[in-house]
Design a protein around this motif. Structure first.
Motif, mmCIF file in Angstrom:
data_model
loop_
_atom_site.group_PDB
_atom_site.id
_atom_site.type_symbol
_atom_site.label_atom_id
_atom_site.label_comp_id
_atom_site.label_asym_id
_atom_site.label_seq_id
_atom_site.Cartn_x
_atom_site.Cartn_y
_atom_site.Cartn_z
ATOM 1 N N ARG A 44 0.911 -1.152 0.119
ATOM 2 C CA ARG A 44 0.144 0.225 0.023
ATOM 3 C C ARG A 44 0.986 1.344 0.227
ATOM 4 O O ARG A 44 0.476 2.441 -0.770
ATOM 5 C CB ARG A 44 -0.919 0.017 1.321
ATOM 6 C CG ARG A 44 -2.040 1.101 1.181
ATOM 7 C CD ARG A 44 -2.800 0.843 2.521
ATOM 8 N NE ARG A 44 -3.744 2.115 2.309
ATOM 9 C CZ ARG A 44 -4.884 2.084 3.291
ATOM 10 N NH1 ARG A 44 -5.080 0.968 4.124
ATOM 11 N NH2 ARG A 44 -5.758 3.268 3.167
ATOM 12 N N LEU A 45 1.814 1.094 0.808
ATOM 13 C CA LEU A 45 2.858 2.215 0.838
ATOM 14 C C LEU A 45 3.500 2.467 -0.477
ATOM 15 O O LEU A 45 3.829 3.674 -0.932
ATOM 16 C CB LEU A 45 3.923 2.164 1.818
ATOM 17 C CG LEU A 45 3.413 2.184 3.399
ATOM 18 C CD1 LEU A 45 4.488 1.840 4.260
ATOM 19 C CD2 LEU A 45 2.929 3.663 3.759
ATOM 20 N N LYS A 46 4.024 1.265 -1.270
ATOM 21 C CA LYS A 46 4.392 1.621 -2.545
ATOM 22 C C LYS A 46 3.546 2.212 -3.700
ATOM 23 O O LYS A 46 3.749 2.931 -4.597
ATOM 24 C CB LYS A 46 5.037 0.103 -3.055
ATOM 25 C CG LYS A 46 5.948 -0.224 -2.471
ATOM 26 C CD LYS A 46 6.752 -1.701 -2.917
ATOM 27 C CE LYS A 46 7.777 -2.160 -2.118
ATOM 28 N NZ LYS A 46 8.188 -3.294 -2.720
ATOM 29 N N ARG A 47 2.258 2.007 -3.564
ATOM 30 C CA ARG A 47 1.052 2.299 -4.403
ATOM 31 C C ARG A 47 0.979 3.683 -4.233
ATOM 32 O O ARG A 47 0.719 4.646 -5.296
ATOM 33 C CB ARG A 47 -0.039 1.723 -4.269
ATOM 34 C CG ARG A 47 -0.121 0.162 -4.630
ATOM 35 C CD ARG A 47 -1.658 -0.262 -4.886
ATOM 36 N NE ARG A 47 -1.645 -1.738 -4.801
ATOM 37 C CZ ARG A 47 -2.005 -2.286 -3.827
ATOM 38 N NH1 ARG A 47 -2.511 -1.723 -2.585
ATOM 39 N NH2 ARG A 47 -2.131 -3.809 -3.525
ATOM 40 N N SER A 48 1.265 4.226 -3.063
ATOM 41 C CA SER A 48 0.967 5.749 -2.697
ATOM 42 C C SER A 48 1.962 6.603 -3.085
ATOM 43 O O SER A 48 2.355 7.632 -2.657
ATOM 44 C CB SER A 48 0.741 5.896 -1.274
ATOM 45 O OG SER A 48 1.642 5.672 -0.524
ATOM 46 N N ASP A 49 3.212 5.904 -3.526
ATOM 47 C CA ASP A 49 4.699 6.673 -3.751
ATOM 48 C C ASP A 49 4.267 7.412 -5.200
ATOM 49 O O ASP A 49 3.443 7.131 -5.976
ATOM 50 C CB ASP A 49 5.766 5.804 -4.016
ATOM 51 C CG ASP A 49 6.135 5.366 -2.841
ATOM 52 O OD1 ASP A 49 5.855 5.843 -1.700
ATOM 53 O OD2 ASP A 49 6.734 4.062 -2.640
#
Length: 218
Positions: free
Chosen positions: A213-218
């Motif tokens: 999820r954190l990678k998608r929000s980058d």
């Protein structure tokens, strides 16, 4: 050789209750370690040599000695100085202090990974050091190191079994009590081993989902 899990079946609910005890003191320890770790991380990048020396010395002590030694020293040595401490308090204090040493290194690396332009821009705007760290640098660093902090939570969960040596009724201690009652040793250990495995795998899955999820929000 045969297994007889039917004899420990009446004790299974008793052993399962240890999950709450384990997660309770591990969560409190991680929260305590996180707060202290942030302070130590700020000390490590401080311009004051005394703060850097203290933080590095603290980290070297808690990373350079076994966790079980730290636990026993807190639980057995503090009463010699007139400090009354319970088993649970000794467990979360030892784990929290130990975790802070590792968390401080994670956070320090996260802070130093934040683009220097962020700090330079804040300084150019005249933002004082403390608000800059709390509102600009730390939030970005925490976002980047969240997966590593989650791994620390998983490691604490696995290492929590050693608190059974001071009588905390966690999963491991309850397995030992069951063994004493039933005169069976492998079956209770296999049962709590399965519980630990499920806990760690569940936390691992949550950690991976969080990381994605954190990678998608980058």
């Amino acid at each position: 050789m045969s297994f007889d899990f039917s004899r420990i079946q009446p004790f299974m609910p008793f052993m399962l209750e240890g999950v709450w005890v384990t997660l309770q003191f591990v969560s409190v320890s991680l929260l305590f370690g996180l707060v202290l770790g942030i302070v130590l991380a700020i000390f490590k990048i401080s311009k004051y040599r005394l703060f850097r020396w203290f933080a590095d010395f603290y980290t070297s002590i808690f990373r350079g000695t076994p966790l079980i030694l730290q636990l026993l020293m807190i639980y057995l040595a503090l009463p010699q100085f007139g400090v009354d401490i319970s088993q649970f308090q000794a467990a979360f204090l030892a784990f929290g202090l130990n975790s802070a040493a590792y968390v401080s290194e994670i956070i320090r690396a996260g802070i130093q990974a934040v683009d220097k332009g962020q700090r330079e821009a804040a300084e150019a705007l005249g933002i004082p050091y403390r608000p800059m760290m709390l509102r600009i640098i730390l939030p970005q660093a925490m976002r980047n190191i969240l997966p590593a902090l989650f791994n620390e939570f998983i490691n604490l969960t696995k290492e929590s079994a050693i608190v059974s040596v001071i009588g905390v009724t966690d999963l491991m201690r309850r397995a030992q009590i069951t063994s004493a009652e039933t005169y069976l040793y492998l079956e209770p250990l296999l049962f709590v081993g399965l519980i630990y495995y499920v806990l760690v795998m569940g936390l691992t899955v949550i950690g991976r989902l969080l990381e994605r999820r954190l990678k998608r929000s980058d």
